[in-house]
Scaffold this motif. Structure first.
Motif, PDB file in Angstrom:
ATOM      1  N   GLY A   1      45.044  19.784  23.449  1.00 34.66           N
ATOM      2  CA  GLY A   1      45.577  20.300  22.190  1.00 34.66           C
ATOM      3  C   GLY A   1      44.706  21.426  21.657  1.00 34.66           C
ATOM      4  O   GLY A   1      43.471  21.320  21.672  1.00 34.66           O
TER       5      GLY A   1
ATOM      6  N   ARG B   1      42.549  26.376  13.295  1.00 33.28           N
ATOM      7  CA  ARG B   1      41.091  26.193  13.415  1.00 33.28           C
ATOM      8  C   ARG B   1      40.457  27.291  14.256  1.00 33.28           C
ATOM      9  O   ARG B   1      39.383  27.785  13.935  1.00 33.28           O
TER      10      ARG B   1
ATOM     11  N   GLU C   1      45.713  14.317   5.111  1.00 34.56           N
ATOM     12  CA  GLU C   1      44.262  14.297   4.986  1.00 34.56           C
ATOM     13  C   GLU C   1      43.826  15.496   4.149  1.00 34.56           C
ATOM     14  O   GLU C   1      43.144  16.382   4.637  1.00 34.56           O
TER      15      GLU C   1
ATOM     16  N   GLY D   1      43.987  23.654  18.314  1.00 39.39           N
ATOM     17  CA  GLY D   1      44.213  23.772  16.877  1.00 39.39           C
ATOM     18  C   GLY D   1      44.294  25.250  16.519  1.00 39.39           C
ATOM     19  O   GLY D   1      43.274  25.937  16.446  1.00 39.39           O
TER      20      GLY D   1
ATOM     21  N   ASN E   1      42.721  14.805  25.774  1.00 37.12           N
ATOM     22  CA  ASN E   1      42.973  13.381  25.583  1.00 37.12           C
ATOM     23  C   ASN E   1      43.600  12.758  26.817  1.00 37.12           C
ATOM     24  O   ASN E   1      44.603  13.256  27.334  1.00 37.12           O
TER      25      ASN E   1
ATOM     26  N   LYS F   1      38.540  10.742  25.119  1.00 34.61           N
ATOM     27  CA  LYS F   1      38.793  11.926  24.294  1.00 34.61           C
ATOM     28  C   LYS F   1      37.545  12.805  24.259  1.00 34.61           C
ATOM     29  O   LYS F   1      36.439  12.320  23.984  1.00 34.61           O
TER      30      LYS F   1
ATOM     31  N   ARG G   1      40.595  21.625   7.658  1.00 34.51           N
ATOM     32  CA  ARG G   1      41.326  20.361   7.661  1.00 34.51           C
ATOM     33  C   ARG G   1      42.550  20.538   6.773  1.00 34.51           C
ATOM     34  O   ARG G   1      42.504  20.351   5.572  1.00 34.51           O
ATOM     35  N   MET G   2      43.634  20.954   7.385  1.00 33.58           N
ATOM     36  CA  MET G   2      44.870  21.241   6.655  1.00 33.58           C
ATOM     37  C   MET G   2      45.799  20.031   6.729  1.00 33.58           C
ATOM     38  O   MET G   2      45.640  19.173   7.594  1.00 33.58           O
TER      39      MET G   2
END
Ligand code: ATP
Ligand code: ZN
Ligand code: MG
Length: 306
Positions: free
Chosen positions: A275, A280, A155, A277, A249, A229, A162-163
């Motif tokens: 999770g 982020r 992506e 990030g 999730n 989620k 957004r890596m």
């Protein structure tokens, strides 16, 4: 440097100018400075301080997984657009000469590549399910794992948050629906407390995954309607569209059924994961507290460097 290519702008340009991220010429693929890594390590440690008392089994996988397991996981049904597969050369000397010609001529040389037995890990928990399945039925109190992995998602974006390759820390819970929903409820609270202690603006919201295609839209709606989620959002690249930094999730019996994982009572196991990030959260800290960590608020420094 490419003269005609658009140069990075906004927050991404600032991150590159400050040296925190290192441009590779590919959107979403960056090197990290020592300081950036130090902040990631401190945050990693903070997660352990919040979750370490639960007795999770620590497991680390490399950033690739078995292609067979990946195929069986269902990832290609839901997110074919994000998957990254590993291919390799397997030709003879003639094929090698052809390949070098193609590279020299600047034409596509990858048609001769064949798939290998590995693919890139799309989320830290994906390699775990077949391992747990192989161990046999869960114990009465289920199971809990602590994971961290670099993950790949195709992506590419100018948004530094957004890596294509980024790290995800996860806690993953296996058990009865009650055990698993309790785990998620605990982390919904803990996650908010933990992030509030870092002095960044937060907002919790229901969310959905980007399921592919028309059938995917129904899956996404169902995921939202059932509140499967949640995301903890922090403004990074944009105020109006804050970025998911933590996600919570509940997979119901999706992975339990896919992998044949059973509870002690012989029911299909349910699973959930939280999770984090890593990049982020680091980006959110630099965004809200500035590039000089010495000048971050004392309260935040005390949390990260206790
Ligand atoms: P988004 O909605 O922003 O695409 P996501 O729902 O795909 O996020 P998850 O699949 O829940 O995210 O992944 C777990 C965590 O990994 C996210 O909460 C986020 O912090 C992080 N993450 C996901 N995609 C990326 C990415 N492309 N770059 C950096 N971090 C990411
Ligand atoms: Zn997961
Ligand atoms: Mg996503």
């Amino acid at each position: 440097m490419c003269q005609n290519c658009p140069q990075p702008q906004g927050f991404l340009a600032e991150l590159i100018d400050s040296g925190l991220l290192i441009d590779t010429g590919v959107d979403g693929l960056y090197g990290r400075s020592g300081l950036f890594e130090e902040v990631i390590a401190r945050f990693d440690d903070l997660i352990t301080r919040h979750g370490g008392q639960d007795g999770a089994e620590v497991v680390r996988f490399p950033p690739a997984m078995s292609r067979k397991h990946f195929e069986k996981s269902g990832y290609l049904k839901s997110f074919p657009q994000l998957a990254g597969t590993v291919h390799s050369f397997a030709g003879d000397e003639r094929a090698h000469a052809e390949l070098l010609h193609k590279v020299a001529d600047g034409v596509d040389w990858t048609d001769g590549q064949i798939s290998t037995e590995v693919v890139l890990t799309p989320a830290a928990c994906y390699p775990l399910y077949p391992v747990v399945a192989k161990r046999g039925p869960l114990k009465a109190d289920g199971a809990l794992f602590d994971l961290q992995s670099y993950c790949f998602r195709h992506e590419p974006s100018k948004d530094p948050a957004r890596m294509q390759l980024f790290r995800m820390r996860e806690y993953v819970r296996f058990g009865t629906p009650e055990q698993v929903t309790e785990f998620r409820a605990t982390w919904l609270e803990r996650g908010q407390e933990m992030m509030a202690s870092l002095g960044v603006p937060l907002n919790l919201d229901v969310a959905n995954d980007p399921f592919f295609g028309r059938a995917g839209r129904m899956l996404a709606n169902n995921q939202r309607d059932q509140r499967l989620k949640f995301e903890l959002l922090i403004p990074i690249e944009s105020e109006e569209k804050p970025t998911a930094c933590l996600s919570f999730n509940y997979h119901q019996d999706h992975f339990g059924t896919t992998w044949g994982i059973q509870t002690a009572a012989g029911e299909t196991a349910h699973t959930a994961c939280v999770g984090f990030g890593m990049e982020r959260v680091a980006l959110a800290l630099f965004k809200h507290h500035g590039y000089d960590v010495e000048r971050w608020p004392a309260s935040v420094r005390n949390v990260l460097w206790p």
